[in-house]
Write an enzyme that holds these catalytic residues in place. Structure first.
Site, PDB file in Angstrom:
ATOM      1  N   ASP A 505       0.810  -1.225   0.000  1.00 14.39           N
ATOM      2  CA  ASP A 505       0.000   0.000   0.000  1.00 14.39           C
ATOM      3  C   ASP A 505       0.836   1.264   0.000  1.00 14.39           C
ATOM      4  O   ASP A 505       0.329   2.357  -0.254  1.00 14.39           O
ATOM      5  CB  ASP A 505      -0.857   0.041   1.277  1.00 14.39           C
ATOM      6  CG  ASP A 505      -2.071  -0.845   1.181  1.00 14.39           C
ATOM      7  OD1 ASP A 505      -2.636  -0.954   0.099  1.00 14.39           O
ATOM      8  OD2 ASP A 505      -2.442  -1.429   2.216  1.00 14.39           O
TER       9      ASP A 505
HETATM   10  C1  BGC Z   1       0.386   1.201   6.341  1.00 13.23           C
HETATM   11  C2  BGC Z   1       0.022   0.026   5.518  1.00 13.23           C
HETATM   12  C3  BGC Z   1      -1.472  -0.030   5.373  1.00 13.23           C
HETATM   13  C4  BGC Z   1      -1.971   1.271   4.794  1.00 13.23           C
HETATM   14  C5  BGC Z   1      -3.454   1.309   4.524  1.00 13.23           C
HETATM   15  C6  BGC Z   1      -0.215   2.442   5.767  1.00 13.23           C
HETATM   16  O1  BGC Z   1       0.064   3.525   6.567  1.00 13.23           O
HETATM   17  O2  BGC Z   1       1.784   1.301   6.452  1.00 13.23           O
HETATM   18  O3  BGC Z   1       0.528  -1.152   6.096  1.00 13.23           O
HETATM   19  O4  BGC Z   1      -1.835  -1.094   4.574  1.00 13.23           O
HETATM   20  O5  BGC Z   1      -1.587   2.327   5.627  1.00 13.23           O
HETATM   21  O6  BGC Z   1      -4.223   1.705   5.585  1.00 13.23           O
HETATM   22  C1  NOJ Z   2      -1.465  -3.860   5.454  1.00  8.35           C
HETATM   23  C2  NOJ Z   2      -2.653  -3.975   4.570  1.00  8.35           C
HETATM   24  O1  NOJ Z   2      -3.753  -4.432   5.312  1.00  8.35           O
HETATM   25  C3  NOJ Z   2      -2.381  -4.913   3.436  1.00  8.35           C
HETATM   26  O2  NOJ Z   2      -3.478  -4.927   2.568  1.00  8.35           O
HETATM   27  C4  NOJ Z   2      -1.138  -4.507   2.705  1.00  8.35           C
HETATM   28  O3  NOJ Z   2      -0.895  -5.422   1.693  1.00  8.35           O
HETATM   29  C5  NOJ Z   2       0.044  -4.400   3.643  1.00  8.35           C
HETATM   30  N1  NOJ Z   2      -0.287  -3.530   4.708  1.00  8.35           N
HETATM   31  C6  NOJ Z   2       1.306  -3.892   2.953  1.00  8.35           C
HETATM   32  O4  NOJ Z   2       1.229  -2.544   2.668  1.00  8.35           O
END
Ligand code: BGC
Ligand code: NOJ
Length: 844
Positions: A505
């Site tokens: 993400d």
């Molecule tokens: C986090 C991710 C997460 C994303 C979506 C980011 O700040 O580091 O792990 O999936 O937010 O909420």
């Molecule tokens: C947490 C999110 O829930 C997941 O969808 C994502 O793939 C990982 N973070 C990596 O960013």
């Protein structure tokens, strides 16, 4: 300093830390915390159907019905100091000594003489002793009910009788947790309760558009109660020092606005050696809209249904029976897969905790934990599909329902909303959309479901797009559109366009955000026609192969198909041709010489290449491409795994990339917003470690696969709880990487794709007990020094008793099924109604 060798692992890690805060009681399937001041709140989940709660080892936490944001029952204060405040608190007061304390340590934090918290499967028991008075509370949610039970047993170990006051209760949340914590100009005026027959009812907004209320009561006749927080606590006092408890007398207050609470005060006289039990109940009830009030044109809650439920569970015998039911339920769920390997950490995680965590991630997705506030995120499309990998064997009917719910939020283009709220089951764009990996996870989720259940009927289910009535197609077409979605979005190199982001993400290649506070997940400043993802390319290859298999299998008459096998074969061939093309493209444009590239950015420059200054190598593509089988035959996979070991592996797990980004890169986005070593910026993101683990099994390297598995196995890290800090019984999303000053420190425990992927990696790829369309495949890739292992696996109504023995150093399998030798490594599904099958697999 304490040396700690990982039993059975091929490496022996020497931990420089060495401190535990409890121990595993594997017999009871519990983790026993022996010290209340754990490094972080160590939590458990109550409820596994519709009513849920979070509970810490000091009784902190909150409850909700289905949706942690929209239907929050009790209040909890996130990021408080102390960290964990707001909970299911009980106070004990010695009426003679005029002294009171919390048996769960928080919130009064008295020096307890004995303390123990047992987190078990769907329940927690917190017990302690202070000055000879023992209080032990068992918290759980009965199956099939929207309520929680707290069974408090008080025992007087003194040599004389004691007069005690017990205060138990909660602070209510005004339902919408976000509004509750922000909209004070309104909320200080709307709180309402009713108190009738010693039950406190919370009915804020019931007079208008809500058809639900909460209630709190106890089995003992209360001496008094309070429903107005200020009356109970007293001015300028906190939960550690409530005035009513100090006085030993409740105010019988009725809340009008402000902060409604439910506290009951029970007086007890305990003789020397005597025990008594009090049952508290906190429940949630909905009434039909036309039956809300009793009498009908009054404003008084209709309590008929609630009263019957309350009467049932206030009986300790009924509460005990409900608890026994819950225990049996979990026994039956966990007994579907049980293993007996040479490694106790593997056994414990597979047999108990990892499976249990998979239930939590299935239920919560990423919405409610001590790190996820229950407000920000609903159920993720990508996340929920992956969660199925570790859950589908437990309650397939719920997996089926989830798949259909998810698919119904899919867009006609094949793309997806990134998440939906569980209460409405409608997709939303709160955390963005156009994450171009999303659709493929649906194919993987459905494949896992089909392999587990053989329920081919699901593919024919009519499912709408974006929940629009009239748009329904069979589920199978949703999968076709998922696959096509990528083909419609290829970039300059013929690789998939990344869109807003892929699995990561935080790799936001079209975002270019320079404004503080802007969400990296919803901001897009670029057209998105250039940046490409090699990760999605690998995912596409796996999803394409799965889709091809599904297409062929579904045509079989035995699977309810048309029998038009040739047609199906030719459709499948098309998918495989696209997969082959994508593999070629990866080889040509996605390979950096020693490892897989990660992406191309908006300028068409490489991400995750030796040419880059920072972020030269990323784990995602090394893991996912190898697990997807890309480069298995031409040495690319083996090379990529070697590079992973060399550049990314640490003793605490495999970091996400190297070198970490030392500054913010506008064109890379959130990944470079984190300080080096944390989260996506070179943290050990435990979710994608199992991809490498599976990759290692695919090249036959059981020692390396198991070694990696052990490095992040929470139980194997229990000895370094002071460093690890999170619960030793569940995975955390992240362990700080080698660039972080706190290398080895875990964060964001419980709700992470790590649960499902590690479960999948250890059970299906290392131990190799793999579901397939033809039957149960037995293809272990275990460490060379394992002499073998045993397992039982219930699969499609049959129990397989599996014994694996090592005769040589390799991974080739010689199978014997019920005494007869069978070719290959798949145990065929019995056709003669046998319910028990003995399988012997000899590794040579
Ligand atoms: C986090 C991710 C997460 C994303 C979506 C980011 O700040 O580091 O792990 O999936 O937010 O909420
Ligand atoms: C947490 C999110 O829930 C997941 O969808 C994502 O793939 C990982 N973070 C990596 O960013």
């Amino acid at each position: 300093m304490q040396a700690h060798g990982l039993a059975g692992a091929s490496i022996s890690v020497r931990w420089e830390h060495g401190m535990k805060f409890g121990y595993f009681d594997d017999q009871k399937r519990e983790y026993v915390i022996t010290q209340p001041d754990t490094p972080l709140p160590w939590i458990n989940y109550l409820g596994c159907e519709a009513y849920f709660g979070i509970i810490s080892n000091t009784a902190g936490g909150y409850s909700f019905y289905r949706d942690a944001r929209l239907r929050r029952l009790t209040r909890y204060r996130y990021n408080n100091a102390p960290f964990d405040l707001g909970g299911r608190y009980i106070y004990v007061r010695d009426n003679d000594a005029k002294e009171f304390w919390s048996p769960s340590w928080q919130p009064t934090r008295h020096q307890l003489e004995k303390y123990e918290c047992r987190h078990g499967m769907g329940y927690s028991i917190i017990g302690s002793e202070y000055k000879g008075i023992e209080a032990r509370t068992r918290y759980f949610v009965p199956l099939g009910e929207n309520l929680e039970i707290w069974q408090v047993t008080l025992t007087n170990h003194r040599h004389h009788a004691s007069s005690l006051s017990i205060f138990g209760g909660v602070e209510f949340c005004l339902w919408d947790a976000q509004d509750d914590s922000t909209n004070f100009q309104r909320n200080f005026s709307i709180g309402q309760v009713e108190v009738e027959d010693d039950v406190i009812y919370h009915k804020t907004e019931y007079r208008e558009r809500r058809d639900h209320f909460a209630y709190f009561t106890s089995s003992a006749k209360p001496a008094g109660f309070d429903t107005q927080r200020d009356k109970f606590l007293g001015p300028y006092r906190g939960w550690d020092n409530p005035a009513a408890v100090e006085r030993g007398e409740s105010g019988n207050s009725i809340a009008y606005g402000w902060a409604p609470i439910a506290y009951q005060h029970i007086k007890l006289n305990l003789k020397a050696g005597e025990s008594q039990q009090i049952v508290f109940i906190l429940g949630y009830q909905e009434n039909a809209n036309d039956q809300k009030f009793d009498p009908p044109n009054s404003q008084t809650i209709n309590k008929k249904v609630a009263k019957a439920t309350i009467a049932k569970y206030l009986s300790p015998a009924n509460a005990d029976a409900a608890f026994e039911n819950l225990r049996q339920y979990w026994d039956s769920l966990l007994n579907i897969v049980q293993v007996d390997t040479p490694d106790e950490h593997t056994n414990r995680m597979v047999n108990i905790w990892n499976a249990y965590q998979c239930m939590a991630t299935f239920n919560m997705s990423r919405s409610a934990s001590f790190y996820e506030s229950g407000i920000g995120r609903g159920l993720g499309f990508r996340d929920s599909n992956q969660d199925l990998l570790g859950f589908v064997h437990m309650v397939p009917s719920r997996a089926r329902e989830r798949i259909l719910d998810l698919a119904a939020t899919q867009l006609p283009s094949g793309g997806a909303y990134h998440q939906y709220q569980p209460l409405t089951k409608r997709g939303n764009n709160d955390v963005g959309s156009n994450f171009n990996d999303d659709p493929h996870w649906l194919i993987l989720g459905v494949a896992a479901y089909l392999k587990e259940t053989g329920d081919w009927s699901i593919l024919g289910e009519p499912v709408p797009y974006d929940n629009q009535p009239g748009s329904e197609t069979p589920l199978y077409e949703h999968l076709q559109r998922s696959f096509q979605y990528t083909l419609d979005r290829l970039g300059p190199h013929g690789l998939p366009l990344i869109g807003r982001a892929d699995w990561n993400d935080c790799l936001n290649l079209n975002c270019f955000s320079d404004t503080p506070g802007q969400s990296f997940q919803t901001t897009t400043n670029k057209e998105g026609k250039v940046a490409e993802s090699i990760f999605i390319a690998g995912l596409f290859c796996l999803a394409g192969r799965e889709l091809a298999d599904i297409t062929v299998q579904k045509a079989c008459p035995t699977h309810g198909g048309t029998g038009k096998c040739a047609e199906a074969e030719s459709e499948a061939k098309k998918y495989l041709a696209e997969v082959k093309k994508m593999e070629d493209t990866i080889r040509k444009h996605g390979w950096d010489g020693e490892w897989f590239l990660r992406a191309y950015d908006d300028f068409g420059n490489k991400v995750g290449s030796k040419e880059c200054e920072e972020g030269k190598i990323f784990i995602e593509t090394q893991g996912f491409c190898t697990l997807a089988g890309v480069g298995l035959n031409d040495g690319m996979a083996a090379k990529a795994l070697q590079a992973t070991k060399k550049h990314l592996a640490t003793k605490h797990g495999i970091v996400l990339q190297q070198p970490a980004y030392s500054k913010y890169y506008l064109h890379l986005g959130e990944i470079s917003s984190y300080p080096p070593g944390y989260k996506e910026n070179a943290g050990i993101f435990c979710h994608n470690n199992p991809w490498v683990i599976i990759g290692e099994t695919r090249v036959g390297n059981g020692d390396q696969a198991f070694d990696y598995y052990s490095r992040i196995n929470p139980s194997a890290r229990e000895e370094i709880s002071d460093l690890h800090r999170c619960e030793p019984y569940v995975y955390a999303q992240m362990i700080a990487g080698k660039d972080a000053p706190t290398h080895g420190e875990a964060k964001n425990s419980w709700l992470t794709g790590t649960a499902a992927w590690n479960y999948f990696a250890i059970t299906q790829w290392i131990l190799g007990i793999r579901t397939s369309y033809e039957g149960l495949q037995i293809a272990p890739v275990v460490p060379k020094n394992w002499k073998g292992f045993k397992a039982t696996r219930k699969f499609r109504g049959v129990t397989y008793n599996i014994q694996v023995e090592r005769a040589g150093a390799g991974n080739a399998v010689a199978l014997t099924v019920d005494g007869k030798s069978v070719k290959g490594d798949v145990v065929p599904l019995p056709t003669d109604g046998r319910k028990q099958v003995a399988v012997k697999a000899v590794l040579t």
